[in-house]
Design a protein around this motif. Structure first.
Motif, short mmCIF file in Angstrom:
data_model
loop_
_atom_site.label_atom_id
_atom_site.label_comp_id
_atom_site.label_asym_id
_atom_site.label_seq_id
_atom_site.Cartn_x
_atom_site.Cartn_y
_atom_site.Cartn_z
N UNK A 162 -77.65 -18.68 -38.55
CA UNK A 162 -78.05 -19.93 -38.63
C UNK A 162 -77.29 -20.84 -39.26
N UNK A 163 -76.82 -20.51 -40.63
CA UNK A 163 -76.39 -21.67 -41.45
C UNK A 163 -74.78 -21.23 -41.66
N UNK A 164 -74.17 -20.25 -41.12
CA UNK A 164 -72.94 -19.79 -41.23
C UNK A 164 -72.56 -19.22 -42.76
N UNK A 165 -73.47 -19.04 -43.50
CA UNK A 165 -73.25 -18.38 -44.91
C UNK A 165 -74.50 -17.48 -45.07
N UNK A 166 -74.06 -16.78 -46.13
CA UNK A 166 -75.05 -15.91 -46.73
C UNK A 166 -76.38 -16.88 -47.55
N UNK A 167 -77.48 -16.78 -47.35
CA UNK A 167 -78.33 -17.34 -48.17
C UNK A 167 -78.35 -17.16 -49.88
N UNK A 168 -78.41 -18.15 -50.58
CA UNK A 168 -78.61 -17.89 -52.00
C UNK A 168 -79.99 -17.04 -52.41
N UNK A 169 -80.01 -16.56 -53.47
CA UNK A 169 -81.21 -15.70 -53.94
C UNK A 169 -82.01 -17.14 -54.10
N UNK A 170 -82.05 -18.21 -54.35
CA UNK A 170 -82.91 -19.17 -54.49
C UNK A 170 -83.33 -19.75 -53.23
N UNK A 171 -82.71 -19.71 -52.34
CA UNK A 171 -82.99 -20.09 -50.82
C UNK A 171 -83.82 -18.68 -50.29
N UNK A 172 -83.58 -17.68 -50.56
CA UNK A 172 -84.44 -16.27 -50.00
C UNK A 172 -85.94 -16.64 -50.77
N UNK A 173 -85.74 -16.78 -51.88
CA UNK A 173 -87.27 -16.66 -52.47
C UNK A 173 -87.81 -17.95 -52.06
N UNK A 174 -87.21 -19.02 -51.82
CA UNK A 174 -88.12 -20.30 -51.56
C UNK A 174 -88.61 -20.05 -49.82
N UNK A 175 -87.80 -19.42 -49.24
CA UNK A 175 -88.06 -18.95 -47.64
C UNK A 175 -89.24 -18.12 -47.85
N UNK A 176 -89.15 -16.84 -48.74
CA UNK A 176 -90.21 -16.21 -48.58
C UNK A 176 -91.40 -16.64 -49.17
N UNK A 177 -91.57 -17.57 -49.87
CA UNK A 177 -92.89 -18.20 -50.39
C UNK A 177 -93.35 -18.97 -49.14
N UNK A 178 -92.52 -19.72 -48.40
CA UNK A 178 -93.02 -20.63 -47.38
C UNK A 178 -93.44 -19.62 -46.10
N UNK A 179 -92.83 -18.40 -45.88
CA UNK A 179 -93.19 -17.62 -44.87
C UNK A 179 -94.73 -17.13 -45.04
N UNK A 180 -94.72 -16.64 -46.54
CA UNK A 180 -95.80 -15.67 -46.95
C UNK A 180 -97.16 -16.56 -46.51
N UNK A 181 -97.03 -18.01 -46.92
CA UNK A 181 -98.30 -18.81 -46.75
C UNK A 181 -98.85 -19.10 -45.04
N UNK A 182 -97.99 -18.50 -44.33
CA UNK A 182 -98.26 -18.74 -42.71
C UNK A 182 -98.94 -17.39 -42.27
#
Length: 130
Positions: free
Chosen positions: A110-130
């Motif tokens: 999707x982004x053409x690169x590896x996600x940073x640990x910060x991005x992964x953590x933020x995305x996990x919290x976002x996904x968890x709320x759904x």
């Protein structure tokens, strides 16, 4: 009896998901990330990046849709993607190995690169709320 079994299964799955997410967040924190933010995760989810090869814009919702409770479809392969929301798919966010695998694969595509640990953590919290 069936009702009790399914109730216990739901409780066990929810606990497993919460434990897996917590383990992943702790791992990202040990890499120097945090604090994590649902809002930052939402923004990352909506982020659109132009693919260098195709020149086309890509975002997470291209394959997973804007409604995480519904199935998606990979835009390149056409393969069905089960709902990403844990509320709609009890298997989501329960296996750290799968979480790592899909972040690695999907961030690169999707982004053409590896996600940073910060991005992964933020995305996990976002996904968890759904």
């Amino acid at each position: 009896m069936k009702s009790l079994f399914f109730s216990l299964l739901i409780v066990a799955t929810t606990t497993l998901q919460a434990n897996s997410v917590e383990l992943m967040l702790e791992s990202y924190q040990s890499d120097g990330a945090g604090p994590f933010s649902v809002e930052q995760g939402r923004q990352a989810w909506e982020r659109s990046v132009v693919d260098k090869k195709s020149g086309k814009s890509r975002s997470c919702s291209d394959c997973h849709t804007d409604d995480l409770g519904k199935p998606g479809r990979h835009v390149k392969t056409g393969k069905r993607i089960e709902p990403l929301a844990p509320s709609a798919n009890a298997k989501r966010l329960t296996d750290p190995k799968q979480i790592r695998k899909w972040f690695k694969r999907n961030c690169k595509w999707t982004w053409g690169r590896v996600c940073t640990p910060q991005e992964r953590g933020d995305l996990l919290l976002f996904l968890q709320q759904h």
